[in-house]
Design an enzyme around this catalytic site. Structure first.
Site, mmCIF file in Angstrom:
data_model
loop_
_atom_site.group_PDB
_atom_site.id
_atom_site.type_symbol
_atom_site.label_atom_id
_atom_site.label_comp_id
_atom_site.label_asym_id
_atom_site.label_seq_id
_atom_site.Cartn_x
_atom_site.Cartn_y
_atom_site.Cartn_z
ATOM 1 C CE LYS A 18 24.182 -7.729 19.528
ATOM 2 N NZ LYS A 18 24.188 -7.741 21.003
ATOM 3 C CB THR A 19 20.734 -2.581 15.017
ATOM 4 O OG1 THR A 19 21.515 -1.692 14.229
ATOM 5 C CG2 THR A 19 21.079 -2.390 16.476
ATOM 6 C CD GLN A 28 15.591 -2.523 10.208
ATOM 7 O OE1 GLN A 28 16.663 -1.939 10.234
ATOM 8 N NE2 GLN A 28 14.450 -1.895 10.090
ATOM 9 N N GLY A 35 18.605 2.908 3.911
ATOM 10 C CA GLY A 35 17.759 2.228 4.894
ATOM 11 C C GLY A 35 17.605 0.762 4.556
ATOM 12 N N GLY A 58 15.077 -1.288 6.337
ATOM 13 C CA GLY A 58 13.891 -1.818 7.024
ATOM 14 C C GLY A 58 13.080 -2.763 6.176
ATOM 15 C CD GLU A 59 9.794 -0.395 4.036
ATOM 16 O OE1 GLU A 59 8.633 -0.119 3.751
ATOM 17 O OE2 GLU A 59 10.649 0.485 4.267
#
Lengths: 740, 336
Positions: free
Chosen positions: A633-634, A638, A702, A704-705
């Site tokens: 989900k997260t 993202q 990661g 995030g980007e």
């Protein structure tokens, strides 16, 4: 509207966000919302006054009338503010001298018993300036571009091979200039700080991506022992880089709280988010790519020029992806800068890669058209099995599968390679694609895990949850290592009294924090096992700890799982004490031997109105190679958010600076456009989920980007496919399409 | 925000009485005025809250409409009789702002909505003749992508007359094409203004947006009998799909007699200090067949004399293309 991989929640993952209910019910408190532990009535409100000239100095500030205004407690200016240990760095220094470096620079603060009183009094200040000519023209001064300085040294560009010689082998060449604008991060939650003193100890609630960084910055600039500063931030309402470092208002809150001897709250107004807290620099990118008839790239030259603040250098490495994304016989990439009287540049979601892929991936599309080759095929022909920029292997790279899977999910085979061939009524339809990439970063981190006598557990780490899901995956990771249901784990973060973690930036928190939690939890599990085997009342008495395992809150013999007992029984019998362990993890010792990098492929479909030239992004499909996805989900959310940013990069976002006054003209959400719901069509995100265990034991990178990277170019390329018009200057607004 | 007094009134007469105070302003939905007060652009000493004086009904049928000044934009846009008889107005309203803003914004307030010129809205810019009469115009040499191409005053950056601001309303563009009338009540009684005379061009007094006098209250907007219910279109060109002001907008209404245009209403938004109704274009459409050639000729006439600035030259061509498109859509019927 938006689609995700629709699979059931994998075992061991939390189905919902750990902090979801707290957020939707308003129980989650953000930095500006705290009204304790200090007396609420003591809160003093600060309003920052900003310069209205771009260059020069303050001649005088007459503050008499402001000080007399109702509710005003104090007015601080460079003429009466206390001295800090240093007037630098510029991102932290405040009210230390009368110099004005940009229009919008904080030059005073009004402290009052309410925000409206402070705002009103701010208008009563009589400010006189000595103006100086300002550097505001960027495009006209590209010839002045210089190399960036870091640590006092000039940073030269990179060269591989003999570019001039290799380029002679090219049968097809693209040689164009691509421009990206200044952008501002604009998280929903603006910057906010509450500071209060308890004697010589400074407490701060701060909206930040890096509590430890804020703590170190305050300690340094206020000359305080590190242990005298505590920074808390249980929730961060988005950051995107602008909350990665402390800015001057944080120092100002601490300084003001000391002077008025009361807690001081500073919340930046939306318009104050444009200038004093960093921006993504504008970049001009001259890109030349040569290829032979088979599409093999013989040379890539990327010369980027960006603006930087007269105060200090910040390099947006937009030539970065051109160095390493594709094989090429020769490669030359430089980044240079032009000084401007503007606020500081800073990291913004995928710094370097967002701009770099936005420009390089249009150039690649242009090359594919010139070669009459499918854009995916061109990328496969030039696929880099190893990192060409550093001549070393990737820890794990599966970009080829991303191209295949995303193309398939998108229906790329239906694309007409000739532009302006596909229409529906007034709409021109186009398909475009691009490659996504972002480094996999990792830093040292420490975490603490406790097994509680009630069968629950606690995990704590001085990291941040900037809306990304850190609480969720912290609880999951501790639970998995302990053998517990993840819903039984309490997670805490955002407090500098917790063990230290790195900045929630550079897509590194997952790969840094989770391995530390894994170590701490396994250590706690070992202590628990040792307690059992030393306890004569335990069924596991005298067993070997290496023969034990845990599951569902029980510790048992691996060879005979029925022999064992619950954590609760064991701990209750042993004085109801918690078991606690700390654990640390750091990047692999041999990390310089390989490149750790994430990749993806992103495809977009647009509809462009023939008459109004308005663009509707109907569909985006992205498939990513990001190691193990820790939470569906997260994680998918993202990545999807990154794609939305990519659409905004392509079509909307631009900070416009007035050419005469140097002031941002569109400093509001009405005028600084980001995508609204109506701009976003279907988004389909998928991941390969191939663990990268050479990078870290959990195999995760990661995310995030990477979502923003490639997405802007995919949209730009789809617009070309729809209209036959190539716009090389972001954002791609209707007027630019009409005039192309 | 400056300190100000607040008074709530319960009837139009009380509102007129209260507005006589020095530097007082009426407060409707507050969606524009309060923002400007926070930023120090508007500095009234008193707000007179007129949200409780009535004037909040819509009476509409094929023979005309009377819209109370305090009817909310959402209520007006969703009124079944407005949708049936004046779909152009509903369409324009729903193109503007966001649902939350439309739930608050009033008809009268929308008429009084101020420009979105960056240099007007930020007091840190020293030059704005609209905000500070005589201070000059920062937009002329600034970033003027969103500014006017028609009817503006350009005597240079330092002139007290220069103003290239635009009226940002969508509703106003439709009301202009629909040939509305504004009903006004003042200390000397009632008067009416044709819509085309309500808003002003900057001329030599750019600080004035409208011909509403100090002390007057808008009580209603009226519409003539519906002619364009079957053939109208509101086209808004903007930088994103929603929640953005128009780069160019077109309100087009056609009264058709078979394939021939019996009469037309045509107004542009985003191009001038007031909704830019083109009587020349309307005249050129009248009696002509509804063809692309007819529409193109109307488009040329509508933007005749346009004088763009450094960043908004695109508006001339964009307006023409948009006019042709809006008229084409209108000619195909509302269901198109």
């Amino acid at each position: 509207m938006m689609q995700n991989q629709t699979s059931p929640t994998p075992k061991g993952q939390l189905e919902h966000r750990y902090d979801g209910i707290a957020k939707v019910t308003g129980k989650a408190k953000y930095a500006a919302e705290f009204t304790e532990p200090f007396p609420k009535k003591d809160l003093v409100y600060a309003y920052i006054v900003q310069s209205t000239i771009p260059s020069g100095s303050l001649a005088s500030i007459d503050q008499k009338e402001a000080e007399r205004a109702f509710g005003v407690i104090a007015v601080l200016t460079p003429f009466n503010a206390p001295q800090l240990t240093s007037a630098k760095p510029h991102n932290l220094s405040i009210l230390q001298d009368a110099d004005v470096h940009y229009n919008g620079q904080p030059i005073a603060v009004v402290l009052a018993t309410s925000l409206p009183f402070a705002r009103h009094a701010a208008r009563l200040l009589k400010i006189q300036y000595n103006s100086q000519p300002a550097k505001l023209n960027f495009m006209g001064r590209l010839a002045e571009a210089r190399l960036p300085k870091q640590g006092g040294k000039e940073q030269p560009g990179t060269q591989r091979g003999d570019l001039a010689s290799s380029m002679t082998k090219a049968t097809v060449t693209v040689d164009e200039t691509y421009i990206t604008p200044i952008q501002n991060h604009n998280p929903m939650e603006p910057h906010a700080t509450i500071a209060w003193w308890e004697g010589e100890k400074l407490n701060v609630y701060d909206a930040t991506q890096y509590i430890s960084g804020v703590k170190m910055s305050l300690s340094r600039i206020l000359n305080l022992p590190l242990e005298n500063v505590r920074v808390q931030c249980p929730y961060t309402g988005g950051g995107f880089g602008c909350k990665g470092t402390a800015w001057s208002h944080v120092v100002l809150a601490a300084m003001a709280a000391k002077i008025v001897q009361k807690p001081v709250k500073i919340v930046l107004e939306r318009d104050q988010m444009f200038g004093p807290v960093g921006a993504r620099p504008t970049t001009v990118n001259k890109i030349k790519i040569g290829a032979d008839a088979g599409g093999r790239i013989v040379g890539i030259q990327h010369d980027a020029i960006m603006h930087t603040s007269v105060m200090d250098d910040f390099v947006e490495r937009s030539a970065g992806p051109s160095r390493m994304l594709y094989n090429s016989e020769a490669n030359s990439a430089t980044e240079k800068m032009v000084d401007m009287n503007l606020g500081m540049g800073t990291y913004m979601r995928a710094p370097g890669e967002a701009t770099g892929t936005a420009v390089l991936e249009i150039a690649m599309d242009e090359l594919a058209h010139k070669l009459n080759m499918d854009p995916v095929q061109l990328r496969l022909v030039n696929y880099a099995e190893t990192d060409p920029s550093r001549d070393r292997p990737f820890s794990s790279k599966h970009l080829r599968e991303c191209y295949t899977q995303a193309a398939d999910r998108f229906g790329w085979s239906k694309r007409n390679s000739q532009p302006r061939q596909n229409s529906e009524g007034h709409k021109l339809i186009g398909y475009g694609m691009a490659t996504a990439t972002y480094p996999a970063n990792r830093s040292a981190a420490t975490a603490v895990v406790r097994i509680l006598p009630n069968g629950h557990a606690f995990v704590g780490c001085g990291t941040q949850d900037i809306g990304t899901g850190m609480y969720t995956i912290m609880a999951q990771t501790a639970a998995a290592a302990l053998g517990l249901d993840p819903t039984l784990v309490e997670a805490r973060l955002g407090d500098s009294t917790l063990p230290k973690a790195p900045v929630s930036g550079g897509s590194q928190s997952t790969a840094s924090v989770l391995p530390a939690i894994d170590v701490a939890a396994k250590q706690a599990k070992l202590k628990l096992s040792q307690l059992a085997i030393q306890d004569s009342r335990s069924p596991l008495y005298n067993a070997k700890d290496t023969d034990l395992d845990t599951k569902d809150g029980r510790v048992f013999l691996r060879s005979n799982p029925s022999t064992g007992e619950s954590f609760t029984a064991l701990l209750t019998r042993n004085g109801s004490q918690s078991i606690e362990a700390e654990g640390s993890a750091q990047p692999a010792a041999d990390k310089a031997s390989m490149t750790t990098q994430s990749f993806g492929a992103v495809f977009a479909e647009v509809a462009v109105d023939k008459d109004t030239h308005m663009v509707q992004v109907r569909r985006v499909v992205g498939t990513y190679d990001i190691g193990t996805l820790m939470n569906n989900k997260t994680g998918l959310n993202q990545l999807m958010g990154g794609i939305v940013w990519g659409v905004g990069f392509a079509l909307h976002e631009e900070t416009v600076i007035d050419p005469v006054y140097g002031r941002t003209v569109n400093e509001s959400f009405a005028d600084y456009h980001v995508p609204v719901n109506a701009d976003i069509g279907d988004i389909d995100v998928s991941v390969l989920n191939i663990p990268d265990t050479k990078f870290n034991p959990l195999g995760s990178r990661g995310i995030g980007e990477i979502g923003i990277t490639g997405a802007a170019a995919a949209v730009a390329n789809a617009i070309y496919n729809a209209t036959g018009k190539r716009v090389r200057h972001y954002p791609i607004t209707p007027d630019k399409i009409m005039q192309a | 925000m400056n300190p100000f007094a607040y008074q709530r009134v319960e009837a139009p007469d009380a509102a007129l009485h209260a507005i006589a105070a020095q530097n007082a302003k009426f407060l409707g939905g507050g969606t524009n005025l309060v923002d400007l007060m926070k930023d120090g652009v508007e500095t009234p000493s008193m707000l007179i809250d007129i949200n409780h004086i009535g004037l909040n009904k819509v009476l509409a049928n094929a023979n005309g409409a009377t819209i109370g000044a305090l009817v909310r934009n959402s209520d007006l846009a969703n009124d079944p009789n407005i949708i049936t008889h004046y779909p152009l107005l509903s369409h324009a309203l729903l193109s503007g702002a966001s649902p939350q803003l439309r739930n608050m914004a009033t008809t009268g307030g929308n008429l009084m909505q101020r420009t979105r010129c960056f240099y007007f809205m930020d007091t840190a810019f020293p030059a704005c003749n609209k905000r500070v009469p005589g201070s000059g115009c920062a937009a002329i040499n600034g970033f003027n992508r969103i500014h006017a191409i028609l009817g503006q005053t350009d005597e240079g950056a330092t002139s007290a007359h220069t103003c290239i601001a635009t009226n940002p309303s969508d509703m106003n563009v439709a009301l202009s094409a629909l040939d509305a009338t504004v009903e006004i009540q003042g200390p000397k009684g009632k008067r009416t203004l044709p819509f085309s005379e309500f808003h002003r061009l900057p001329g030599k007094t750019p600080e004035l947006d409208t011909n509403l006098h100090s002390g007057e209250l808008i009580v209603a907007v009226t519409l003539p009998p519906s002619k364009f219910a079957k053939n109208s279109w509101y086209l808004k060109v903007r930088d994103r799909q929603s929640y953005a002001f128009a780069l160019v907008s077109v309100a087009a209404g056609l009264e058709m007699d078979g394939d021939t245009i019996k009469s037309a209403g045509l107004a542009l938004g985003g191009v001038a200090h007031k909704p830019w109704r083109s009587l020349e274009a309307e005249h050129a459409l009248t009696g002509k067949p509804a063809t692309t050639e007819t529409f193109q000729r109307a488009a040329e006439l509508a933007v005749a004399g346009a004088k763009p600035h450094e960043h908004n030259a695109f508006k001339v061509e964009l307006a023409k293309q948009s006019i042709v498109r809006a008229l084409t859509q209108a000619s195909k019927g509302v269901e198109a």
